[in-house]
Write a protein that holds these residues in place. Sequence first.
Motif, PDB file in Angstrom:
ATOM      1  N   VAL A 124      12.073  32.010  26.708  1.00  0.00           N
ATOM      2  CA  VAL A 124      13.749  31.527  27.158  1.00  0.00           C
ATOM      3  C   VAL A 124      13.723  31.340  28.172  1.00  0.00           C
ATOM      4  N   ARG A 125      13.994  29.627  28.130  1.00  0.00           N
ATOM      5  CA  ARG A 125      14.760  28.814  29.402  1.00  0.00           C
ATOM      6  C   ARG A 125      16.081  29.271  29.902  1.00  0.00           C
ATOM      7  N   HIS A 153      10.710  32.011  17.329  1.00  0.00           N
ATOM      8  CA  HIS A 153      10.848  30.966  15.843  1.00  0.00           C
ATOM      9  C   HIS A 153      10.668  29.979  16.811  1.00  0.00           C
ATOM     10  N   GLY A 154      10.371  29.524  17.607  1.00  0.00           N
ATOM     11  CA  GLY A 154      10.783  28.075  18.201  1.00  0.00           C
ATOM     12  C   GLY A 154      10.984  27.729  19.718  1.00  0.00           C
ATOM     13  N   PRO A 155      11.075  27.041  20.163  1.00  0.00           N
ATOM     14  CA  PRO A 155      11.728  26.163  21.560  1.00  0.00           C
ATOM     15  C   PRO A 155      13.030  26.541  21.680  1.00  0.00           C
ATOM     16  N   VAL A 156      13.740  27.955  22.500  1.00  0.00           N
ATOM     17  CA  VAL A 156      14.746  28.243  22.872  1.00  0.00           C
ATOM     18  C   VAL A 156      15.386  27.891  24.378  1.00  0.00           C
ATOM     19  N   ARG A 163      18.275  31.901  14.465  1.00  0.00           N
ATOM     20  CA  ARG A 163      16.510  32.203  13.366  1.00  0.00           C
ATOM     21  C   ARG A 163      16.559  30.824  12.656  1.00  0.00           C
ATOM     22  N   ALA A 164      17.727  30.408  11.418  1.00  0.00           N
ATOM     23  CA  ALA A 164      17.960  29.562  10.891  1.00  0.00           C
ATOM     24  C   ALA A 164      18.102  28.192  11.753  1.00  0.00           C
ATOM     25  N   VAL A 165      18.846  28.374  12.972  1.00  0.00           N
ATOM     26  CA  VAL A 165      18.808  27.018  13.976  1.00  0.00           C
ATOM     27  C   VAL A 165      17.549  26.235  13.998  1.00  0.00           C
ATOM     28  N   VAL A 166      16.677  27.489  14.732  1.00  0.00           N
ATOM     29  CA  VAL A 166      15.058  27.865  15.650  1.00  0.00           C
ATOM     30  C   VAL A 166      14.707  26.710  14.322  1.00  0.00           C
ATOM     31  N   GLY A 221      10.447  22.336  15.369  1.00  0.00           N
ATOM     32  CA  GLY A 221       9.964  22.474  17.202  1.00  0.00           C
ATOM     33  C   GLY A 221      10.780  21.851  17.567  1.00  0.00           C
ATOM     34  N   LEU A 222      12.274  21.332  17.884  1.00  0.00           N
ATOM     35  CA  LEU A 222      12.892  20.797  18.330  1.00  0.00           C
ATOM     36  C   LEU A 222      13.612  21.652  19.245  1.00  0.00           C
ATOM     37  N   PRO A 223      14.095  21.867  20.943  1.00  0.00           N
ATOM     38  CA  PRO A 223      14.361  22.652  20.996  1.00  0.00           C
ATOM     39  C   PRO A 223      15.966  22.753  21.003  1.00  0.00           C
TER      40      PRO A 223
END
Length: 571
Positions: free
Chosen positions: A428-429, A388-391, A323-326, A331-333
């Motif tokens: 997730v992709r 929390h964002g694109p993963v 989560r910290a990275v996301v 908002g970047l993948p």
Amino acid sequence: MTVRVHGLAITGGVAQGRAVLVGHSGSQIRRYRVEVAQVDSELERLRNARDAVARELYGLQASLPGDAPVELSAMIDVHLQMLHDEVFKAAIAHWITRHHYNAEWALSAQLDVLVRQFDAMDDPYLRERKADLEQVAERVQQHLRGAAQPVSDIEEGGARILVAQDLSPADLLRYREGAFAGFATDAGALTSHTAIVARSMGIPAVVAVRGISQQVRPDDWLIIDGDAGVVILEPTVEERAAYRERERDQIRCKVELEALASVSARTSDGEAVHLLANIEGPEDVAAALHVGAAGIGLFRSEFLFMGRGADLPSEEGQYHAYRAVVQGMRGLPVTIRTIDIGADKPLDGASHPHADNPALGLRAIRWSLADPEAFRTQLRAILRAAAHGPVSVLFPMIGQLGEIHQVLAQLQLAREELAARADVAGIVRVGAMVEVPAAALLADEFFQYFDFLSIGTNDLIQYTLAIDRTDESVAYLYDPLHPAVLRLIARVIAAGVRSGKEVSVCGEMAGDVALAPLLLGLGLRHFSMQSAQIPLVKQRILRSDATALKEWAERVIAAPQPRLLMDSCPS
């Protein structure tokens, strides 16, 4: 007289300055017997030296900057574990109490026993840990003989080049804030812990320079050419001036490259290219953003597990890291690779069978599928972070269609487990690494199941050419421009074009500026590399014409000796 000595270049750039020798204690060890009445005091000397080294290591760990790569702390943990190992301590004490050796001799005697055991091991990863043990013992020896060198002694007097038989990661970290411009060592390998630390710190360095510590005298003037893998002893005035100009060019180039962070990566004929960062932990996010990375193309999750003994990260611990990275990427993948570990890189405290050929054994996705409970723990953490964002989730070393069905089933089970707990799972992709020739040959079939493929060129080269990339005796055969390797890469990229799906390269080839035009010509539009390489590759892409490169790239991969055509690159 000027002497040029060749070794392995592990960090690019050039540096020059006066030599500082960090001696190896092997030939300086005092050997004598102690009286019975002196045994207790000798044991106390040993404890005090060991405690002093522990304080140094804990201090180094505490002083690591917030953006330091996570593996640096893990490496210090490895040395601390060795230092505190009860069996190791008891064996050294045995030499003192039973044989009445002095502390230095006892430590040396036990080290000799363990070194022979390490040398007899088949596992190359475990053999490499011998260097860690020797470095820990060396630090203890320095304290026993009262010769531990304070940082200030190294830092005074302008630029310095460290020369040693070997340097530990802890040594490099101790000197990181001073006038330490570069280093050269007798020993070393491209994959050693010291090499990893040097690359993360951007220190020009050359290792495996045989006999360098014997040839150099204190205060000799040295030049480290980290681009060519050369150490120049006592260079001429002209050579010093030429390299000083190269140092100035490096500084100017760095300033120019930093200005590219806000510039979109686009070829001269308008093709958009995505330059992504490879990271080991949340601490690396700041560096990725600083250079303008378009996202994280490879989060090597195994670094969250390494160097922790039996205290492996829980689902909650992993979730917080992901989560910290996301959230940090705004908002970047972010692409998170599931744990890429195995018999050649065993987890501390984890049981695994002996492997005569660990590179072909229970590793990467095979390891995960052998422990589905732990695998789903990681998948649940990734799915939660995806809220929390694109993963994207990336599975390493897939080679069988049966493995694809298994990993997708485990991913679905993890999602159902979260639903049963009323936890939120993000979308997730799903992608697979192409690291074995089987995956490259089945790329069209793989795209029926996956949203994207990521080519791990380091392992693809190793497995295609049957080369152990950590073995110096065959390192010369490791060739990214081998026609078989290039044709497999081209095959995967072409399969991506046919399916309308993404292909990326996340191995070392992605960050090689000289190979960027070739990969562009083959149709690659997603590159993932160490953050430090992004500005250099972006600069080359901005100057490249993708349309003109296409025909040239086709000629290169069709040639029996592709390397001979590289100089004919049209842009």
